[in-house]
Write a protein that holds these residues in place. Structure first.
Motif: not given
Length: 267
Positions: A208, A222, A224, A231-232, A236
């Motif tokens: 991300s 970043k 995950a 998860d996000s 992460t």
């Protein structure tokens, strides 16, 4: 926040920002004028500190424009004089943007002209039109420029499968919560305009954000396990990878939600 309080706060902000405009007009604040208020959504100082690039959120005209969110225009202001100049305007949205290391250009994300997906554009500060520098099969959601001024780290999701596209064209556009989430991946591209296409790094999981090291070819990302909400938001981590092959070099363990991150100047 109640509607009345929202209008009152907006009126206060508007008077602070543009007192001259109210002094020269007998117009009163209405709900339509609240909807017309513009605001700065992001800003970035140039490498030499002489300019600031910023995005202005320009609301659509109620009852005239098609329904949708505000447009995002890219402007640049001279710090010494306060003079500001629009660079990218119109019915488009400027997303993430950044100065090139020499301060002569601005790179930004947008969907322009016949673009089907959000692409990376570059516009010179000294004058000239924007050029589309890089595009992928799906929209680019974030990028980071290498210190060499040529290479760039890109983040984009896997493209929608052809079978899925055909089904959508026939009207099957329902969204099933968290059953069709697509992971985003890290790509390495070039602004030099060469024939080499961006290459995707083989990193398992959902990327991300990405930032080049200031001293070498490492990239902090970043990461995950999936693009799913839990998860996000909660799982992460910052992971350091080799930009040549995506090999994981380090994982920074942290608990709970992860905010922004940055390299120290010495890497």
């Amino acid at each position: 926040m109640s509607t009345l309080r929202f209008i009152a706060v907006s009126l206060f902000v508007s008077i602070l920002v543009a007192p001259a405009a109210f002094a020269q007009s007998n117009a009163v604040m209405t709900e339509h004028r609240v909807a017309e208020l513009r605001n700065v959504s992001a800003a970035e100082i140039s490498p030499d500190g002489a300019r600031i690039a910023y995005v202005v959120a320009v609301p659509r005209v109620p009852g005239v424009d098609e329904d949708g969110g505000s447009w995002g225009e890219l402007h640049v202001v001279e710090v010494a004089s306060g003079n500001t100049r629009p660079f990218v305007t119109g019915k488009l949205n400027v997303g993430h943007f950044a100065w090139t290391n020499d301060g002569r250009s601005l790179a930004y994300l947008s969907k322009r002209n016949d673009d089907k997906q959000t692409a990376l554009y570059v516009i010179p500060i000294g004058g000239g039109e924007s050029r589309r520098a890089l595009a992928l099969a799906d929209s680019i959601t974030a990028f980071d420029l290498h210190r060499d001024g040529v290479h760039v780290a890109l983040i984009a999701a896997d493209p929608i499968a052809d079978a899925k596209k055909k089904a959508q064209d026939k009207g099957f556009k329902q969204e099933i919560y968290e059953e069709e989430e697509r992971c985003s991946h890290l790509w390495i591209g070039s602004l030099a305009g060469d024939a080499d296409k961006p290459r995707k790094l083989d990193i398992a999981g959902h990327v991300s954000d990405a930032k080049w090291s200031p001293t070498d070819e490492r990239i902090a990302i970043k990461l995950a396990a999936t693009a799913l909400t839990d998860d996000s938001y909660m799982r992460t981590r910052v992971v350091v990878v080799d930009s040549a092959d995506g090999r994981v070099l380090a994982t920074i363990e942290s608990a709970g939600k992860l905010g922004d991150f940055a390299w120290s100047p010495d890497g």
